[in-house]
Design a protein around this motif. Structure first.
Motif, PDB file in Angstrom:
ATOM      1  N   SER A  91       8.440  23.228 -25.319  1.00  0.00           N
ATOM      2  CA  SER A  91       7.472  22.182 -24.979  1.00  0.00           C
ATOM      3  C   SER A  91       6.162  22.781 -24.468  1.00  0.00           C
ATOM      4  O   SER A  91       5.083  22.256 -24.746  1.00  0.00           O
ATOM      5  CB  SER A  91       8.054  21.208 -23.957  1.00  0.00           C
ATOM      6  OG  SER A  91       8.367  21.862 -22.759  1.00  0.00           O
ATOM      7  N   ILE A  92       6.242  23.886 -23.744  1.00  0.00           N
ATOM      8  CA  ILE A  92       5.019  24.566 -23.301  1.00  0.00           C
ATOM      9  C   ILE A  92       4.260  25.089 -24.515  1.00  0.00           C
ATOM     10  O   ILE A  92       3.039  24.964 -24.606  1.00  0.00           O
ATOM     11  CB  ILE A  92       5.342  25.708 -22.317  1.00  0.00           C
ATOM     12  CG1 ILE A  92       5.963  25.146 -21.034  1.00  0.00           C
ATOM     13  CG2 ILE A  92       4.091  26.507 -21.983  1.00  0.00           C
ATOM     14  CD1 ILE A  92       6.520  26.204 -20.106  1.00  0.00           C
ATOM     15  N   SER A  93       4.982  25.656 -25.491  1.00  0.00           N
ATOM     16  CA  SER A  93       4.350  26.183 -26.707  1.00  0.00           C
ATOM     17  C   SER A  93       3.678  25.066 -27.503  1.00  0.00           C
ATOM     18  O   SER A  93       2.570  25.247 -28.020  1.00  0.00           O
ATOM     19  CB  SER A  93       5.384  26.889 -27.583  1.00  0.00           C
ATOM     20  OG  SER A  93       5.915  27.997 -26.918  1.00  0.00           O
ATOM     21  N   LYS A  94       4.329  23.910 -27.603  1.00  0.00           N
ATOM     22  CA  LYS A  94       3.725  22.780 -28.321  1.00  0.00           C
ATOM     23  C   LYS A  94       2.445  22.326 -27.639  1.00  0.00           C
ATOM     24  O   LYS A  94       1.462  21.989 -28.301  1.00  0.00           O
ATOM     25  CB  LYS A  94       4.712  21.617 -28.409  1.00  0.00           C
ATOM     26  CG  LYS A  94       5.811  21.840 -29.418  1.00  0.00           C
ATOM     27  CD  LYS A  94       6.751  20.658 -29.470  1.00  0.00           C
ATOM     28  CE  LYS A  94       7.856  20.887 -30.476  1.00  0.00           C
ATOM     29  NZ  LYS A  94       8.800  19.757 -30.534  1.00  0.00           N
ATOM     30  N   ILE A  97      -0.260  24.852 -28.497  1.00  0.00           N
ATOM     31  CA  ILE A  97      -0.731  24.667 -29.876  1.00  0.00           C
ATOM     32  C   ILE A  97      -1.679  23.473 -29.950  1.00  0.00           C
ATOM     33  O   ILE A  97      -2.709  23.522 -30.627  1.00  0.00           O
ATOM     34  CB  ILE A  97       0.460  24.507 -30.842  1.00  0.00           C
ATOM     35  CG1 ILE A  97       1.204  25.841 -30.966  1.00  0.00           C
ATOM     36  CG2 ILE A  97       0.003  24.019 -32.211  1.00  0.00           C
ATOM     37  CD1 ILE A  97       2.525  25.766 -31.692  1.00  0.00           C
ATOM     38  N   GLY A  98      -1.364  22.400 -29.225  1.00  0.00           N
ATOM     39  CA  GLY A  98      -2.255  21.237 -29.180  1.00  0.00           C
ATOM     40  C   GLY A  98      -3.602  21.574 -28.563  1.00  0.00           C
ATOM     41  O   GLY A  98      -4.645  21.129 -29.049  1.00  0.00           O
ATOM     42  N   THR A  99      -3.585  22.366 -27.504  1.00  0.00           N
ATOM     43  CA  THR A  99      -4.834  22.793 -26.874  1.00  0.00           C
ATOM     44  C   THR A  99      -5.645  23.662 -27.829  1.00  0.00           C
ATOM     45  O   THR A  99      -6.867  23.520 -27.938  1.00  0.00           O
ATOM     46  CB  THR A  99      -4.542  23.561 -25.573  1.00  0.00           C
ATOM     47  OG1 THR A  99      -3.778  22.730 -24.700  1.00  0.00           O
ATOM     48  CG2 THR A  99      -5.826  23.973 -24.883  1.00  0.00           C
ATOM     49  N   ALA A 100      -4.965  24.561 -28.545  1.00  0.00           N
ATOM     50  CA  ALA A 100      -5.652  25.421 -29.515  1.00  0.00           C
ATOM     51  C   ALA A 100      -6.297  24.578 -30.610  1.00  0.00           C
ATOM     52  O   ALA A 100      -7.447  24.831 -30.999  1.00  0.00           O
ATOM     53  CB  ALA A 100      -4.679  26.430 -30.112  1.00  0.00           C
ATOM     54  N   ILE A 105      -9.125  26.382 -32.717  1.00  0.00           N
ATOM     55  CA  ILE A 105      -8.451  27.660 -32.964  1.00  0.00           C
ATOM     56  C   ILE A 105      -7.206  27.366 -33.780  1.00  0.00           C
ATOM     57  O   ILE A 105      -6.353  26.576 -33.369  1.00  0.00           O
ATOM     58  CB  ILE A 105      -8.088  28.367 -31.645  1.00  0.00           C
ATOM     59  CG1 ILE A 105      -9.353  28.712 -30.874  1.00  0.00           C
ATOM     60  CG2 ILE A 105      -7.255  29.615 -31.914  1.00  0.00           C
ATOM     61  CD1 ILE A 105      -9.114  29.282 -29.497  1.00  0.00           C
ATOM     62  N   LYS A 106      -7.102  27.983 -34.942  1.00  0.00           N
ATOM     63  CA  LYS A 106      -5.991  27.746 -35.848  1.00  0.00           C
ATOM     64  C   LYS A 106      -4.810  28.634 -35.470  1.00  0.00           C
ATOM     65  O   LYS A 106      -4.992  29.814 -35.183  1.00  0.00           O
ATOM     66  CB  LYS A 106      -6.433  28.029 -37.282  1.00  0.00           C
ATOM     67  CG  LYS A 106      -5.424  27.682 -38.325  1.00  0.00           C
ATOM     68  CD  LYS A 106      -5.983  27.909 -39.717  1.00  0.00           C
ATOM     69  CE  LYS A 106      -4.953  27.598 -40.771  1.00  0.00           C
ATOM     70  NZ  LYS A 106      -5.433  27.889 -42.115  1.00  0.00           N
ATOM     71  N   VAL A 107      -3.610  28.058 -35.493  1.00  0.00           N
ATOM     72  CA  VAL A 107      -2.389  28.809 -35.174  1.00  0.00           C
ATOM     73  C   VAL A 107      -1.628  29.009 -36.483  1.00  0.00           C
ATOM     74  O   VAL A 107      -1.262  28.047 -37.150  1.00  0.00           O
ATOM     75  CB  VAL A 107      -1.511  28.061 -34.151  1.00  0.00           C
ATOM     76  CG1 VAL A 107      -0.250  28.844 -33.859  1.00  0.00           C
ATOM     77  CG2 VAL A 107      -2.283  27.816 -32.869  1.00  0.00           C
ATOM     78  N   GLN A 108      -1.367  30.276 -36.829  1.00  0.00           N
ATOM     79  CA  GLN A 108      -0.643  30.630 -38.033  1.00  0.00           C
ATOM     80  C   GLN A 108       0.658  31.333 -37.667  1.00  0.00           C
ATOM     81  O   GLN A 108       0.786  31.876 -36.572  1.00  0.00           O
ATOM     82  CB  GLN A 108      -1.462  31.567 -38.921  1.00  0.00           C
ATOM     83  CG  GLN A 108      -2.684  30.942 -39.520  1.00  0.00           C
ATOM     84  CD  GLN A 108      -3.404  31.923 -40.433  1.00  0.00           C
ATOM     85  OE1 GLN A 108      -3.218  33.128 -40.326  1.00  0.00           O
ATOM     86  NE2 GLN A 108      -4.225  31.408 -41.322  1.00  0.00           N
ATOM     87  N   LYS A 109       1.591  31.335 -38.626  1.00  0.00           N
ATOM     88  CA  LYS A 109       2.841  32.077 -38.384  1.00  0.00           C
ATOM     89  C   LYS A 109       2.561  33.571 -38.277  1.00  0.00           C
ATOM     90  O   LYS A 109       3.051  34.230 -37.397  1.00  0.00           O
ATOM     91  CB  LYS A 109       3.849  31.800 -39.504  1.00  0.00           C
ATOM     92  CG  LYS A 109       4.441  30.430 -39.430  1.00  0.00           C
ATOM     93  CD  LYS A 109       5.533  30.250 -40.453  1.00  0.00           C
ATOM     94  CE  LYS A 109       6.126  28.850 -40.346  1.00  0.00           C
ATOM     95  NZ  LYS A 109       7.162  28.622 -41.323  1.00  0.00           N
ATOM     96  N   GLU A 110       1.774  34.087 -39.195  1.00  0.00           N
ATOM     97  CA  GLU A 110       1.394  35.508 -39.188  1.00  0.00           C
ATOM     98  C   GLU A 110      -0.029  35.634 -39.715  1.00  0.00           C
ATOM     99  O   GLU A 110      -0.433  34.880 -40.599  1.00  0.00           O
ATOM    100  CB  GLU A 110       2.323  36.343 -40.065  1.00  0.00           C
ATOM    101  CG  GLU A 110       3.723  36.441 -39.553  1.00  0.00           C
ATOM    102  CD  GLU A 110       4.614  37.301 -40.466  1.00  0.00           C
ATOM    103  OE1 GLU A 110       4.068  38.027 -41.320  1.00  0.00           O
ATOM    104  OE2 GLU A 110       5.828  37.209 -40.313  1.00  0.00           O
ATOM    105  N   LEU A 111      -0.769  36.570 -39.181  1.00  0.00           N
ATOM    106  CA  LEU A 111      -2.111  36.829 -39.698  1.00  0.00           C
ATOM    107  C   LEU A 111      -2.005  37.653 -40.962  1.00  0.00           C
ATOM    108  O   LEU A 111      -1.161  38.538 -41.077  1.00  0.00           O
ATOM    109  CB  LEU A 111      -2.962  37.570 -38.669  1.00  0.00           C
ATOM    110  CG  LEU A 111      -3.431  36.759 -37.469  1.00  0.00           C
ATOM    111  CD1 LEU A 111      -4.192  37.652 -36.514  1.00  0.00           C
ATOM    112  CD2 LEU A 111      -4.306  35.607 -37.898  1.00  0.00           C
TER     113      LEU A 111
END
Length: 112
Positions: A91-94, A97-100, A105-111
């Motif tokens: 839940s902290i990670s979600k 991600i919402g803040t990003a 700021i885009k969140v990807q699995k891997e760059l």
């Protein structure tokens, strides 16, 4: 004087360039208590993304990109905060991600 000594003792593990939030409660009998929290999620996201500011048009313009690994590291740090200690890491990670996303700021699995 006691406050200064206690504050310096509790905050000496932090680096000088790292901002921290502190909530101070002073009581009528001249006692006090304070809670030291880690920096804000936005500060960690900007540092991980290597940007000064987020996007001026989030959702339309991407300021930078980070990975889920960065999100996980930030979540582990924020989990030690008093208000997040009973929240799950997921839940902290979600929330991070919402803040990003709101910062552009885009969140990807891997760059790539």
């Amino acid at each position: 004087m006691a406050f200064c000594k206690d504050f310096n003792a509790r905050t000496q593990k932090y680096k000088p360039d790292k901002p921290m939030a502190v909530t101070i409660t002073a009581f009528m009998d001249n006692t006090f208590e304070f809670i030291v929290k880690s920096p804000s999620v936005t500060w960690y996201l900007k540092k991980a993304a290597g940007v000064e500011n987020g996007s001026s048009k989030p959702g339309h313009v991407t300021a930078s990109t980070i990975t889920l690994k960065h999100v996980y590291k930030i979540a582990k740090i924020k989990q030690s905060d008093p208000f997040c200690q009973y929240m799950s890491l997921e839940s902290i990670s979600k929330s991070i991600i919402g803040t990003a996303n709101s910062m552009g700021i885009k969140v990807q699995k891997e760059l790539d």
